[in-house]
Design an enzyme around this catalytic site. Sequence first.
Site, PDB file in Angstrom:
ATOM      1  N   HIS A 199      -1.732  -1.192  17.546  1.00 56.59           N
ATOM      2  CA  HIS A 199      -2.720  -2.170  17.099  1.00 56.59           C
ATOM      3  C   HIS A 199      -4.048  -2.096  17.832  1.00 56.59           C
ATOM      4  O   HIS A 199      -4.963  -2.863  17.532  1.00 56.59           O
ATOM      5  CB  HIS A 199      -2.123  -3.588  17.158  1.00 56.59           C
ATOM      6  CG  HIS A 199      -0.955  -3.729  16.224  1.00 56.59           C
ATOM      7  ND1 HIS A 199       0.346  -3.526  16.619  1.00 56.59           N
ATOM      8  CD2 HIS A 199      -0.918  -3.968  14.895  1.00 56.59           C
ATOM      9  CE1 HIS A 199       1.137  -3.662  15.580  1.00 56.59           C
ATOM     10  NE2 HIS A 199       0.403  -3.924  14.516  1.00 56.59           N
TER      11      HIS A 199
ATOM     12  N   HIS B 185       4.001   1.449   2.363  1.00 61.01           N
ATOM     13  CA  HIS B 185       5.191   0.717   1.912  1.00 61.01           C
ATOM     14  C   HIS B 185       5.821   1.454   0.727  1.00 61.01           C
ATOM     15  O   HIS B 185       7.039   1.547   0.608  1.00 61.01           O
ATOM     16  CB  HIS B 185       4.839  -0.698   1.439  1.00 61.01           C
ATOM     17  CG  HIS B 185       4.025  -1.490   2.427  1.00 61.01           C
ATOM     18  ND1 HIS B 185       2.803  -2.028   2.108  1.00 61.01           N
ATOM     19  CD2 HIS B 185       4.267  -1.828   3.708  1.00 61.01           C
ATOM     20  CE1 HIS B 185       2.328  -2.671   3.163  1.00 61.01           C
ATOM     21  NE2 HIS B 185       3.187  -2.561   4.156  1.00 61.01           N
TER      22      HIS B 185
ATOM     23  N   HIS C  95       0.847  -1.193   0.000  1.00 58.28           N
ATOM     24  CA  HIS C  95       0.000   0.000   0.000  1.00 58.28           C
ATOM     25  C   HIS C  95       0.882   1.241   0.000  1.00 58.28           C
ATOM     26  O   HIS C  95       2.116   1.153  -0.030  1.00 58.28           O
ATOM     27  CB  HIS C  95      -1.023  -0.028   1.136  1.00 58.28           C
ATOM     28  CG  HIS C  95      -0.458  -0.019   2.528  1.00 58.28           C
ATOM     29  ND1 HIS C  95       0.245   1.039   3.036  1.00 58.28           N
ATOM     30  CD2 HIS C  95      -0.510  -0.949   3.513  1.00 58.28           C
ATOM     31  CE1 HIS C  95       0.591   0.776   4.283  1.00 58.28           C
ATOM     32  NE2 HIS C  95       0.157  -0.443   4.595  1.00 58.28           N
TER      33      HIS C  95
HETATM   34  N1  MSP Z   1       8.611  -6.816   8.580  1.00 55.79           N
HETATM   35  C1  MSP Z   1       8.776  -5.680   9.398  1.00 55.79           C
HETATM   36  C2  MSP Z   1      10.061  -4.942   9.068  1.00 55.79           C
HETATM   37  C3  MSP Z   1      11.307  -5.766   9.189  1.00 55.79           C
HETATM   38  S1  MSP Z   1      12.713  -4.861   8.687  1.00 55.79           S
HETATM   39  C4  MSP Z   1      13.971  -5.780   9.171  1.00 55.79           C
HETATM   40  C5  MSP Z   1       7.611  -4.727   9.204  1.00 55.79           C
HETATM   41  N2  MSP Z   1       6.925  -4.848   8.063  1.00 55.79           N
HETATM   42  S2  MSP Z   1       5.676  -3.915   7.632  1.00 55.79           S
HETATM   43  O1  MSP Z   1       5.152  -4.515   6.437  1.00 55.79           O
HETATM   44  O2  MSP Z   1       4.789  -3.727   8.708  1.00 55.79           O
HETATM   45  O3  MSP Z   1       6.312  -2.573   7.209  1.00 55.79           O
HETATM   46  C6  MSP Z   1       6.462  -1.497   8.078  1.00 55.79           C
HETATM   47  C7  MSP Z   1       7.002  -0.360   7.267  1.00 55.79           C
HETATM   48  O4  MSP Z   1       6.103  -0.072   6.161  1.00 55.79           O
HETATM   49  C8  MSP Z   1       7.117   0.964   7.983  1.00 55.79           C
HETATM   50  O5  MSP Z   1       8.265   1.053   8.777  1.00 55.79           O
HETATM   51  C9  MSP Z   1       7.132   1.898   6.792  1.00 55.79           C
HETATM   52  O6  MSP Z   1       8.347   1.774   6.125  1.00 55.79           O
HETATM   53  C10 MSP Z   1       6.057   1.315   5.915  1.00 55.79           C
HETATM   54  N3  MSP Z   1       4.725   1.783   6.286  1.00 55.79           N
HETATM   55  C11 MSP Z   1       3.640   0.995   6.535  1.00 55.79           C
HETATM   56  N4  MSP Z   1       2.570   1.802   6.777  1.00 55.79           N
HETATM   57  C12 MSP Z   1       2.936   3.085   6.714  1.00 55.79           C
HETATM   58  C13 MSP Z   1       2.251   4.318   6.829  1.00 55.79           C
HETATM   59  N5  MSP Z   1       0.967   4.386   7.065  1.00 55.79           N
HETATM   60  N6  MSP Z   1       2.976   5.434   6.673  1.00 55.79           N
HETATM   61  C14 MSP Z   1       4.307   5.415   6.398  1.00 55.79           C
HETATM   62  N7  MSP Z   1       4.977   4.279   6.274  1.00 55.79           N
HETATM   63  C15 MSP Z   1       4.329   3.097   6.433  1.00 55.79           C
HETATM   64  O7  MSP Z   1       7.396  -3.890  10.056  1.00 55.79           O
END
Ligand code: MSP
Length: 643
Positions: free
Chosen positions: A148, A23, A20
Site C-alpha cells: 500500500h 478480480h 477489475h
Molecule cells: N477480502 C479479501 C480476501 C478475503 S478471502 C477470505 C481481499 N479482497 S480483495 O478484493 O483485495 O481481493 C484480493 C484478490 O483479488 C487477490 O488475491 C486476487 O485474487 C485478486 N486481485 C486483485 N488485484 C489483482 C491483480 N492486480 N492481479 C491479480 N489478482 C488480483 O483481499
Amino acid sequence: MDTMNTYITTPIFYVNAQPHLGHAFTTIVADTYCRYRRLCGDEVILQTGTDEHGDKIVQAAQGAGVSPREYVDRISAMFRQTWPLLEIEPDNFIRTTDPVHIKTVQAILQRVYEQGDIYFSEYSGLYCRGCERFLTEKELVDGKCPDHQQAPEAITEQNYFFRMSKYQQWLIDHINSHPEFITPERYRNEVLSFLREPLEDLCISRPTSRLTWGIPLPFDDRFVTYVWFDALINYLTGIGYPDGENFSRNWAVAEHIIAKDILKPHAIYWPTMLCCLGLAPFRKLHVHGYWNVGETKMSKSLGNVVRPAEMVEAFGADTVRYFLLREMSFGLDSGYSADALLMRQNSDLANDLGNLFSRSLTMVAKFAASRVPAAGTPTEIDRELRDAAVAMIDTYRREMDSFAFNRALAAVWEVISRANKYIVENAPWDLAKDTDKRERLDTVFYYLLETLRLITLTIEPVMPATAVKMRRALGLDAQADLTTQAVWGLLAPQGIITLPEALFPRLDTGKKKKTEPATAAQNTTKIMTAAENPEDENLISFDDFKKIDLRVAEVVAAEKIKKSDRLLKLTVKAPEERTIVAGIAEFYQPEQVVGKQVLIVANLKPTKLMGVASHGMVLAVKDQGSLSLSAVSSQVTPGSKVS
Ligand code: MSP
C-alpha cells in the site's frame, strides 16, 4: 488419491472497489478449473462472494455518501453481475453480511473462546489500514507497507487474541508432509521460511470505539471481529458448516485460489484456525501473481484498473478468458496491455484457430457434401497429425492439473499450427480435382475433423461459448466429456457438418459498418481487419497506425503568437518538454489551456509556423464552427502512449 468431487473457491472480494481485471482473473481461473474438472467427470462446487465488513468499507461508503449497508449491497451486486458477463457460473455467491455467515462466525468465536484459544491482552503494533492487519518490522520496505506504499500506524490497544502460535509446529509438519498443499512451490517456500521465526498470536478483535461495521464478539460486545477471522470462515459457511451433507462431502476437497497478496492469511491464519476447530485443512492453495500495468500492480488504490465489462464489450468473453489464461504463467506476475490482447485475438484466435476451423469445414462442405467421410489408409503425415493430437490431450491434462494454463493452451495451439500446415501440405483443393484421389481426400478430411474434435474438447473450459459453436458445427452432442471422448477415431462417418458462423468474427469493413459508431477497441479491431484485407484501399494497416506516436501531453505554458489570430504557442510535457504550435487561438485563450491534458501526434516532422518551430500536433475536433480539444477522461502521466 483424487476424489470425484472438488470444492473450488475464489477470495471473497472487498466491496470497497468495483470489480477489475485482477478480480476477474482469479475468478476466471476458478471457473476454468471448475469446468475442466467437470469435463474430467468430477462433481464440482464453485464459490465466490464479497467481503463486506471492516474499516475500508466504511470509508468507501462515506466517500460515496451512503450508509455502509446501502453501499455493500450496491457493490456486491456489481460483482455478482460481472461474473456471468465473463461466462463464470458460480454455484454459490456468499456475502459476509449474510445472517447465516454472521451466526456461524459467532458460534466459532464462542467455541474457540470456551476452548481457551482466544484470550484478552494488550498489544502494540504497526497497523496497516490497507491490509487491515498488523505488520511485522520485517515486512516493511523502507518503513512502508510494500503493498500500500504507506507507513503503518503505531497502535496500542487492548484486544482479543487467537493462540495461533500453538499451532505453528503442526502447520510446519503439515506443509512438509503435503507438498501440494501450497503451490507453486515458491509460495510454499515463502511460507515455510516465514514459519522459521516464532509465530505471534493473532489479534482478532477491533474495539467498537474504532470500528462498528463488523460482527460483534459473542462474549464481549465492546469489540467486533477482525475482518480476516470473519472472512476466511466464508469457505465453511458457504457449504453449510457445521452440519449438512454438503459440508461433509466437500470440505476435505476444498481448493482455494488466491493471489500472492493474501498468502499469509490463507497459508497461516486459516489452517491454524481450522486445526483449532478440529477440522482437516483445505486440500490445496493455488497462488498466482499480479497483473501489473507498467511496473505496478493493477489496483483500485493505484487507479490503474481495467474493467472486465469493458473488455468483454470490446472483445467478447471468450477472447478475454483465453488471453488472460494464455498470457500469465500461474504464480508469476504478468503485464497487461491492450496491444497484447489484440495480438492474441488476431493471431491466435482469428487467424490460427478461426481459420483452421472455417477452412476445414468449408472444404468439407464443398468437396464432401458436408458429411464426415470415412478415412482410408493413413500415410505417415496423417499418423503424425493423429499422434500429435493424441499427445496434446495428455500434455493438456497434465498442465491443467498443475494450473499451468498457459502451457496447456500452448500445447493445443501447437497442434492447431500443425493442422494448418497439414492443410497446406495436402492441398485438398488439388486432391478434389482428381477423382482417383477421392480416398486420399477423405482421409485428409477425416484427420482434420477428428483433430478439430479433440481441440474442441480442450478449449471447452477456457472458451465455453466457442466450444459450443464448434461442437454444434461438428455435429457432436452438447455434452463434452474428457474421460470418454478424448480418444482418436470417435467421429462417426456420415455425420453432418454445418458451416459455422465465424468463431471470432471480424468486423465488416463494408460501408454499413463504417457508418456505425464504435468503441475505441472496436475501432482498433477495424484497423486490424483492414490490414488483412488489402482490397480496401481506404483503410490503413495496423502497422501503419502503429507508426503514429500518439501521446498524452500536459500543457504547462501557452502564449499567443504575434501577428497570428489563429496560433497559440504551447509548451507541453510529453513527458519531455517540447513546443507545439496549435491553431486554436480563435477558440481558446492561453490561460484556458494551461494544465489541460491533450492528445498529440508526437512524431510529426518539425515545422515552422510564423517563425516558431513546432514539434508535434495537438488533436482537436471541429464541429459546426466550434473547436474542442481532445482530452483523456482521467488524469494520466504526461507522455503516456495512446493505443
Ligand atoms: N477480502 C479479501 C480476501 C478475503 S478471502 C477470505 C481481499 N479482497 S480483495 O478484493 O483485495 O481481493 C484480493 C484478490 O483479488 C487477490 O488475491 C486476487 O485474487 C485478486 N486481485 C486483485 N488485484 C489483482 C491483480 N492486480 N492481479 C491479480 N489478482 C488480483 O483481499
